[in-house]
Design a protein around this motif. Structure first.
Motif, PDB file in Angstrom:
ATOM      1  N   GLU A   1      34.573  31.578  42.812  1.00 52.06           N
ATOM      2  CA  GLU A   1      36.022  31.752  42.923  1.00 52.06           C
ATOM      3  C   GLU A   1      36.305  33.246  42.907  1.00 52.06           C
ATOM      4  O   GLU A   1      35.991  33.947  41.939  1.00 52.06           O
ATOM      5  CB  GLU A   1      36.734  31.083  41.755  1.00 52.06           C
ATOM      6  N   PHE A   2      36.880  33.760  43.990  1.00 51.25           N
ATOM      7  CA  PHE A   2      37.182  35.188  44.063  1.00 51.25           C
ATOM      8  C   PHE A   2      38.517  35.490  43.386  1.00 51.25           C
ATOM      9  O   PHE A   2      39.520  34.821  43.636  1.00 51.25           O
ATOM     10  CB  PHE A   2      37.219  35.648  45.519  1.00 51.25           C
ATOM     11  N   LEU A   3      38.490  36.505  42.525  1.00 47.98           N
ATOM     12  CA  LEU A   3      39.676  36.939  41.802  1.00 47.98           C
ATOM     13  C   LEU A   3      39.961  38.403  42.142  1.00 47.98           C
ATOM     14  O   LEU A   3      39.070  39.142  42.538  1.00 47.98           O
ATOM     15  CB  LEU A   3      39.464  36.803  40.289  1.00 47.98           C
ATOM     16  N   THR A   4      41.212  38.837  41.975  1.00 49.94           N
ATOM     17  CA  THR A   4      41.555  40.219  42.271  1.00 49.94           C
ATOM     18  C   THR A   4      42.715  40.679  41.402  1.00 49.94           C
ATOM     19  O   THR A   4      43.552  39.877  40.980  1.00 49.94           O
ATOM     20  CB  THR A   4      41.940  40.380  43.755  1.00 49.94           C
ATOM     21  N   ILE A   5      42.755  41.984  41.122  1.00 53.86           N
ATOM     22  CA  ILE A   5      43.918  42.596  40.467  1.00 53.86           C
ATOM     23  C   ILE A   5      44.494  43.684  41.379  1.00 53.86           C
ATOM     24  O   ILE A   5      45.277  44.519  40.936  1.00 53.86           O
ATOM     25  CB  ILE A   5      43.539  43.205  39.103  1.00 53.86           C
ATOM     26  N   SER A   6      44.102  43.666  42.659  1.00 57.37           N
ATOM     27  CA  SER A   6      44.542  44.700  43.602  1.00 57.37           C
ATOM     28  C   SER A   6      44.794  44.055  44.958  1.00 57.37           C
ATOM     29  O   SER A   6      45.236  42.916  45.039  1.00 57.37           O
ATOM     30  CB  SER A   6      43.470  45.795  43.706  1.00 57.37           C
ATOM     31  N   ASP A   7      44.515  44.779  46.029  1.00 57.87           N
ATOM     32  CA  ASP A   7      44.736  44.258  47.375  1.00 57.87           C
ATOM     33  C   ASP A   7      43.521  43.523  47.925  1.00 57.87           C
ATOM     34  O   ASP A   7      43.524  43.102  49.089  1.00 57.87           O
ATOM     35  CB  ASP A   7      45.099  45.405  48.333  1.00 57.87           C
ATOM     36  N   GLU A   8      42.469  43.398  47.129  1.00 53.44           N
ATOM     37  CA  GLU A   8      41.293  42.648  47.568  1.00 53.44           C
ATOM     38  C   GLU A   8      41.657  41.179  47.763  1.00 53.44           C
ATOM     39  O   GLU A   8      42.596  40.656  47.159  1.00 53.44           O
ATOM     40  CB  GLU A   8      40.175  42.762  46.522  1.00 53.44           C
ATOM     41  N   LYS A   9      40.896  40.485  48.602  1.00 56.95           N
ATOM     42  CA  LYS A   9      41.120  39.061  48.808  1.00 56.95           C
ATOM     43  C   LYS A   9      40.664  38.284  47.585  1.00 56.95           C
ATOM     44  O   LYS A   9      39.649  38.584  46.993  1.00 56.95           O
ATOM     45  CB  LYS A   9      40.364  38.583  50.047  1.00 56.95           C
ATOM     46  N   GLY A  10      41.452  37.278  47.221  1.00 62.96           N
ATOM     47  CA  GLY A  10      41.121  36.446  46.073  1.00 62.96           C
ATOM     48  C   GLY A  10      42.368  36.019  45.330  1.00 62.96           C
ATOM     49  O   GLY A  10      43.480  36.478  45.621  1.00 62.96           O
TER      50      GLY A  10
ATOM     51  N   SER B   1      33.240  32.996  38.530  1.00 66.48           N
ATOM     52  CA  SER B   1      34.473  33.731  38.829  1.00 66.48           C
ATOM     53  C   SER B   1      34.087  35.173  39.153  1.00 66.48           C
ATOM     54  O   SER B   1      33.548  35.881  38.315  1.00 66.48           O
ATOM     55  CB  SER B   1      35.425  33.680  37.627  1.00 66.48           C
ATOM     56  N   MET B   2      34.385  35.588  40.390  1.00 64.03           N
ATOM     57  CA  MET B   2      33.959  36.894  40.886  1.00 64.03           C
ATOM     58  C   MET B   2      35.167  37.812  41.026  1.00 64.03           C
ATOM     59  O   MET B   2      35.993  37.635  41.934  1.00 64.03           O
ATOM     60  CB  MET B   2      33.263  36.722  42.249  1.00 64.03           C
ATOM     61  N   LEU B   3      35.309  38.773  40.100  1.00 65.05           N
ATOM     62  CA  LEU B   3      36.442  39.702  40.146  1.00 65.05           C
ATOM     63  C   LEU B   3      36.120  40.849  41.081  1.00 65.05           C
ATOM     64  O   LEU B   3      35.243  41.668  40.813  1.00 65.05           O
ATOM     65  CB  LEU B   3      36.754  40.217  38.746  1.00 65.05           C
ATOM     66  N   ARG B   4      36.831  40.921  42.211  1.00 66.75           N
ATOM     67  CA  ARG B   4      36.583  41.933  43.237  1.00 66.75           C
ATOM     68  C   ARG B   4      37.173  43.261  42.822  1.00 66.75           C
ATOM     69  O   ARG B   4      38.390  43.399  42.651  1.00 66.75           O
ATOM     70  CB  ARG B   4      37.195  41.464  44.554  1.00 66.75           C
ATOM     71  N   LEU B   5      36.336  44.283  42.665  1.00 68.11           N
ATOM     72  CA  LEU B   5      36.798  45.593  42.191  1.00 68.11           C
ATOM     73  C   LEU B   5      36.344  46.725  43.115  1.00 68.11           C
ATOM     74  O   LEU B   5      36.232  47.863  42.682  1.00 68.11           O
ATOM     75  CB  LEU B   5      36.235  45.845  40.772  1.00 68.11           C
TER      76      LEU B   5
END
Length: 252
Positions: free
Chosen positions: A120-129, A246-250
């Motif tokens: 599951e892709f997660l993001t706190i920015s403009d990354e996809k997820g 859970s993959m947080l995209r940074l």
């Protein structure tokens, strides 16, 4: 077989002959040779400890992280991974076998089967997820003040704002809400607030406002708001009994 090699194999096998479930990392090596049957494992019961994976570029740090993530997922353990370079996410798709991989698997003594894992892709920015968000209220005055790098006097004003909102059942959802409350206590609501909570320095309030604006310029307003992140979302199992990764995209 030399006595040194025999002793190494014996010590390795004895050292990794623990009870309980484990994650296979690979095969032991002696003198540049992979020893079939002498496998290096991580006991699941030790995975709540700290660890360090270190090495030069190209030595397999990323692959090691992927193997650990896959191993935990296979054992029905949910995983949270911080993907800083964007290369951990490859475990979401099954790989392709080749002669080199099959040769390596045979030396280790395992059967390699390409497999994708539930990611599951997660993001706190403009990354996809899926966007991770939290309200300002949930952060609380102490953590919010630390994020703004405020001094004690300024942190006291932040605590006052949170207290005022709690007492009057006013939600602080995002940075816009916080700015409105900050302006309110130094303008039309000043007399009311100072009567109940004490005097407020206009200079300190102005500094806090500038700090919040700086935070907005760093796109922090994407993070604050609803729907709030629920930590239970990280603790999921898929329909095959594997832990969701859970993959947080940074990367940005």
């Amino acid at each position: 077989m030399s006595q040194d090699k025999e002793r190494f194999i014996q010590q390795t096998n004895e050292g990794y002959a623990f009870k309980g479930d484990s994650i296979l990392l690979g095969g032991a090596m002696f003198g540049g040779e992979t020893l079939t049957g002498s496998q290096i494992k991580l006991p699941l019961k030790t995975m709540n400890r700290h660890g360090l994976i270190a090495g030069a570029t190209g030595t397999g740090k990323t692959k090691t992280l992927q193997v650990i993530g896959e191993g935990l997922s296979s054992q029905s353990v949910p995983v949270l991974m911080m993907d800083i370079k964007g290369d951990l996410s490859g475990i979401a798709m099954p790989g392709t076998s080749n002669e080199k991989i099959e040769e390596r698997a045979a030396k280790i003594g395992i059967q390699f089967t390409p497999e994708g894992f539930p990611v599951e892709f997660l993001t706190i920015s403009d990354e996809k997820g899926a966007r991770l968000r939290a309200t300002v209220s949930e952060f609380g005055p102490v953590l919010f003040s630390k994020m703004l790098e405020l001094n004690d006097t300024q942190s006291g004003i932040v605590s006052l704002i949170f207290k005022y909102c709690d007492d009057n059942q006013i939600p602080l959802l995002d940075l816009k809400d916080f700015k409105r409350l900050l302006q309110f206590i130094t303008d039309e609501g000043k007399d009311e607030v100072e009567k109940m909570y004490g005097k407020i320095s206009a200079v300190s309030a102005g500094t806090i406002l500038r700090k919040v604006i700086e935070l907005e310029q760093q796109k922090a307003d994407q993070f604050f708001g609803e729907v709030s992140f629920d930590v239970n979302d990280l603790m999921r199992i898929d329909d095959k009994g594997r832990g969701v990764i859970s993959m947080l995209r940074l990367t940005d």
